[in-house]
Each structure stands twice: as C-alpha cells, then as structure tokens.
Design an enzyme around this catalytic site. Structure first.
Site, short mmCIF file in Angstrom:
data_model
loop_
_atom_site.label_atom_id
_atom_site.label_comp_id
_atom_site.label_asym_id
_atom_site.label_seq_id
_atom_site.Cartn_x
_atom_site.Cartn_y
_atom_site.Cartn_z
N ARG A 115 -7.86 -6.21 13.88
CA ARG A 115 -7.26 -5.20 14.73
C ARG A 115 -8.32 -4.15 14.99
O ARG A 115 -9.12 -3.82 14.10
CB ARG A 115 -6.05 -4.54 14.05
CG ARG A 115 -4.87 -5.43 13.97
CD ARG A 115 -4.34 -5.85 15.31
NE ARG A 115 -3.64 -4.76 15.98
CZ ARG A 115 -3.27 -4.82 17.25
NH1 ARG A 115 -3.58 -5.85 18.00
NH2 ARG A 115 -2.61 -3.80 17.78
N ARG B 33 -0.85 7.48 15.17
CA ARG B 33 -0.88 8.76 14.46
C ARG B 33 -1.78 9.76 15.17
O ARG B 33 -2.63 9.39 15.99
CB ARG B 33 -1.32 8.60 13.01
CG ARG B 33 -2.57 7.78 12.79
CD ARG B 33 -2.76 7.48 11.29
NE ARG B 33 -3.79 6.49 11.09
CZ ARG B 33 -4.02 5.83 9.96
NH1 ARG B 33 -3.30 6.07 8.89
NH2 ARG B 33 -4.98 4.94 9.87
N ASP C 238 -10.32 -0.47 0.76
CA ASP C 238 -10.44 0.99 0.78
C ASP C 238 -11.84 1.36 0.32
O ASP C 238 -12.53 0.53 -0.28
CB ASP C 238 -9.42 1.62 -0.18
CG ASP C 238 -8.01 1.58 0.37
OD1 ASP C 238 -7.85 1.46 1.60
OD2 ASP C 238 -7.07 1.67 -0.43
N ARG D 6 0.81 -1.20 0.00
CA ARG D 6 0.00 0.00 0.00
C ARG D 6 0.85 1.26 0.00
O ARG D 6 0.37 2.33 -0.32
CB ARG D 6 -0.89 0.03 1.25
CG ARG D 6 -1.92 -1.06 1.31
CD ARG D 6 -2.57 -1.12 2.69
NE ARG D 6 -3.22 0.12 3.07
CZ ARG D 6 -4.44 0.49 2.69
NH1 ARG D 6 -5.13 -0.30 1.91
NH2 ARG D 6 -4.95 1.64 3.09
N ARG E 279 8.93 6.31 -4.05
CA ARG E 279 9.04 7.19 -5.23
C ARG E 279 10.40 7.84 -5.34
O ARG E 279 10.91 8.34 -4.35
CB ARG E 279 8.00 8.31 -5.10
CG ARG E 279 6.79 7.98 -5.86
CD ARG E 279 5.93 9.19 -6.02
NE ARG E 279 4.59 8.70 -5.81
CZ ARG E 279 3.78 9.13 -4.90
NH1 ARG E 279 4.14 10.11 -4.10
NH2 ARG E 279 2.59 8.60 -4.78
N GLU F 267 -4.70 7.96 17.60
CA GLU F 267 -5.20 6.64 17.23
C GLU F 267 -4.36 5.56 17.90
O GLU F 267 -3.17 5.44 17.62
CB GLU F 267 -5.11 6.53 15.71
CG GLU F 267 -5.92 5.45 15.10
CD GLU F 267 -5.93 5.58 13.57
OE1 GLU F 267 -6.30 6.65 13.05
OE2 GLU F 267 -5.52 4.61 12.92
N TYR G 130 -9.38 -6.18 3.51
CA TYR G 130 -8.81 -4.87 3.84
C TYR G 130 -9.14 -3.93 2.67
O TYR G 130 -8.32 -3.64 1.82
CB TYR G 130 -7.30 -5.05 4.00
CG TYR G 130 -6.50 -3.86 4.51
CD1 TYR G 130 -7.05 -2.61 4.73
CD2 TYR G 130 -5.15 -4.03 4.81
CE1 TYR G 130 -6.29 -1.56 5.20
CE2 TYR G 130 -4.37 -2.98 5.28
CZ TYR G 130 -4.94 -1.76 5.47
OH TYR G 130 -4.17 -0.72 5.93
N1 UDP Z 1 3.26 1.94 7.40
C1 UDP Z 1 4.47 2.14 8.01
N2 UDP Z 1 4.81 3.39 8.43
C2 UDP Z 1 3.99 4.45 8.27
C3 UDP Z 1 2.74 4.25 7.62
C4 UDP Z 1 2.40 2.98 7.22
O1 UDP Z 1 5.22 1.21 8.19
O2 UDP Z 1 4.35 5.57 8.69
C5 UDP Z 1 2.91 0.56 6.95
C6 UDP Z 1 2.21 -0.23 8.05
O3 UDP Z 1 2.63 -1.56 7.96
C7 UDP Z 1 0.76 -0.10 7.66
C8 UDP Z 1 0.83 -0.11 6.14
O4 UDP Z 1 2.04 0.59 5.85
O5 UDP Z 1 0.00 -1.18 8.16
C9 UDP Z 1 -0.33 0.55 5.45
O6 UDP Z 1 -0.51 1.85 5.95
P1 UDP Z 1 -1.72 2.79 5.55
O7 UDP Z 1 -1.46 4.12 6.16
O8 UDP Z 1 -1.91 2.67 4.09
O9 UDP Z 1 -2.92 2.06 6.27
P2 UDP Z 1 -4.37 2.64 6.64
O10 UDP Z 1 -4.37 2.61 8.13
O11 UDP Z 1 -4.48 4.01 6.09
O12 UDP Z 1 -5.32 1.65 6.03
#
Ligand code: UDP
Length: 367
Positions: free
Chosen positions: A247, A278, A348, A170, A174, A298, A346
C-alpha cells in the site's frame, strides 16, 4: 575498496553502518533519495519538525533498544493518544473506557464488557478468520462499524473480511481510562527530529546520496566485499517472479498561519466516505511555540511500480511470492537482505533496529 557497501540510509542501513564502523570496518552507504533516514525522515520547517513520510512515533518494551536510540539523541515524553473522528464525533483511541463511555454511556469496566460480550455473540464459537471477525471478537460490531471498518478498508484498499486478522493486533483494547495508544514501556520522539538521530548514527561514515544501486549494480558491487541491501527484494531481482504488493500513501500538507489547528498530533477519520485516513499536526510531536502550524492529510493508495512502497500486504499470495524471492536471496552469497523492504515485513522502527542489531551480533559470532 570497502568492507561493506550499504544500500539505503534508512534505519536498518544506518544501524548496520554505525555498528560496523564501530567495529573498525570500512563502510560506504549509498542512498537513492536526496536525504538520509528513510521514511523516518524529518525536515525542519521554521522550527517545526515535519514527518515527511507520515507519523513516526518511537515505542519499545526493550530497554536495550531504548537506551540505544537515546545514545544518539535525547527523546521527549510524547505519548501517542490519537482521536477518531466518525461523522463529526470524537472518540478516544485505542479502544478504552473513554471510548466505551462516549459510545454507550457505560462507566465501569463491567458495564463495558457486558456490552462487548453481548455483541461478540454473533460470532459464536468461531475462530476469527479475518480482520473483520477478529475485530468483532475483540470489541463487537458497534466499534467495528464506526471506528474500524471504514478506516481499515480505506487504508488497505481491500474488504476487512479479505484482510489478515493480525493487522488489528496492533490496536490494544483496554478496560481502563488510558488513552496511550501503545502499551510499551518506553515511548517518545527524538528532540530535533529523526534525521538528527540518523545523522548521529552515520557520523564519520561516508554517505553518497542520490545513487540508485540497481541502476548500476555491477559497478557498485565491485566497491565492497559485502553488500547490505535494504531496498525492495523483488526489485533487486528485477521482479522476475512478479511484483510484491504494497500500500502506498499520498500526503497533502498545508502550512497554516494559526498556532494550533486540531490540538492533537493525530486525528483519524474512520468513515469510508472521507478519502483520507488521518490528519497529523506535526508541531504536537515535538512541541514548539510558533505562529504557524503544518498539517498533513494522509491518503492511502494502491502501490504501482515507481511509487514509494509503505505497507507490505502480507497476505498468503504475497508471502508465497516473497518466499520465492527469499530463496533467490539466500543464493546471493555476497549480499545480505535486511529491513522493511528487503524482508517484506510490517516493521515498526524499534523492530527494524532490533533486527539490524540481531543480525550484526549473529554475524559477529561467526567471525
Ligand atoms: N485501525 C482502525 N481504526 C483506527 C486506527 C487503526 O481500524 O482508527 C486499524 C487498521 O486496520 C490499521 C490497523 O488498525 O491498519 C493498525 O493501525 P496503526 O495506526 O497501528 O497503523 P500504522 O499506520 O500506524 O502502522
């Protein structure tokens, strides 16, 4: 009597309700909670749209889906560009040239790739078998240790080496100075909130809130010819094979009498010893001039029966269990199972909407 009883007023249920109603079907939507829109629910707090179940940012590559959501509500030009705070330092996400510059002082893609390739060597020719290896193969150990490991292990409550690699797909990597988290062509937040969008989808449809289908399954089932069930699939079958794992999240929100707390919608805290993953500051999703702000921390937690399920834990054990439930579901002739909880995916938002539209069009072909 209704043609369809739709259980759950989240995105899957609401899209189904809208489309079926449009086709002239008689639809009843029932919802356990006291509000519509599922986890995308937003609530107005003196002008600020608060994402009550965590950040929801709409993005898609599919023009049809983008036009579809825009037909209900206007979207703003929000672009998700989160920051990561690791031991007090800020890094740009997703991993891009800004991140590499901050970490290693490198200024060109070639310099950045040289560092990453050097760090990737530790894996040799090994195919990444789990999230840890996948992350190292993508960006090397340095970024893995600072920006991935702590965050991932907090979020999933499991070691990164025990998690499936696909979760990290995900997160883009870049080689440009582009802080846009998503690579999709279309992105934004509905002006006025997601609740407004879902409300529009449900216009002209009977919705009954505060009704728990599973508490009164027999009676409620009699109300319609067909049922679209969007709740947890294992709960529908009374957990007869055991519980699917999720989770869960706990949110701690504060209203502050300042205009701007962190200057960005999302800041991730990637070190292991800070218990939340976060902080979101809601007003930056749908900007508005107010003297106050609302922030939400969160905290991930293990899901237990009775908690809100958020992320399905799609490992082998749970997928085997899910497949047993899916077999039972296929035998329920009157009931269609769809959405994040019933499909244990999972998803979106754009994927849920697409899945509902696909199902309806597919079904339409048979009519
Ligand atoms: N992730 C990470 N560091 C970050 C943000 C995300 O390692 O700062 C990893 C983590 O394993 C997470 C995955 O990327 O479960 C997907 O994150 P995303 O933010 O896409 O998940 P969301 O909670 O938005 O579905």
């Amino acid at each position: 009597m209704f043609d369809y009883l739709i259980v759950g007023a989240g995105l899957y249920g609401s899209v189904c309700a809208h489309e079926l109603n449009k086709k002239g079907k008689k639809v009843l939507v029932i919802e356990k909670r006291s509000h519509i829109a599922g986890n995308a629910f937003t609530e107005n707090n003196d002008g600020i749209q608060v994402h009550k179940y965590g950040a929801h940012i709409f993005h898609t590559n599919d023009k049809k889906i983008w036009d579809y959501v825009n037909s209900f509500v206007e979207f703003n030009r929000f672009t998700n560009s989160p920051l990561a705070n690791y031991e007090g330092e800020l890094y740009n996400l997703p991993f891009n040239m800004n991140t590499f510059y901050k970490l290693w002082g490198v200024k060109t893609p070639k310099e950045a790739l040289d560092v990453i390739n050097e760090q990737r060597k530790e894996l040799g020719d090994k195919e990444p078998a789990n999230l840890e290896e996948k992350a190292i193969s993508l960006v090397g150990r340095d970024i893995y240790e600072k920006l991935i490991k702590g965050y991932t292990e907090k979020q999933w409550g499991r070691k990164a080496s025990d998690l499936p690699a696909f979760i990290i797909n995900r997160l883009p990597v870049r080689m440009t100075y582009d802080n846009n988290y998503f690579s999709d062509r279309y992105q934004g937040i509905p002006i006025g909130g997601y609740t407004k969008m879902v409300d529009k989808m449900l216009e002209g449809i009977e919705v009954r809130l505060g009704i728990d289908f599973l508490k009164n399954k027999l009676e409620l089932s009699k109300l319609a010819d067909k049922i679209i069930y969007t709740g947890p699939i294992d709960e529908y079958f009374d957990y007869c094979y055991g519980l699917l794992e999720y989770r869960s999240l706990r949110f701690e929100s504060e209203r502050l009498n300042i205009e701007n707390y962190q200057g960005n919608a999302v800041i991730n805290y990637t070190e292991a010893n800070i218990p939340f993953t976060r902080i979101i500051e809601h007003k930056h999703f749908d900007p508005i001039d107010t003297k106050h702000t609302i922030i939400t921390k969160e905290y991930p937690s293990e899901w237990q029966k009775g908690d809100e399920p958020y992320y399905p834990v799609n490992n082998v054990k749970n997928m085997n269990l899910f497949n047993k439930y899916r077999k039972l579901a296929s035998e329920e002739k009157k009931v269609i199972f769809g959405g994040r909880l019933a499909e244990y995916k999972y998803y979106d938002m754009h994927q849920v909407i697409s899945s509902a539209l696909y199902f309806l069009n597919g079904e339409n072909d048979h009519e």
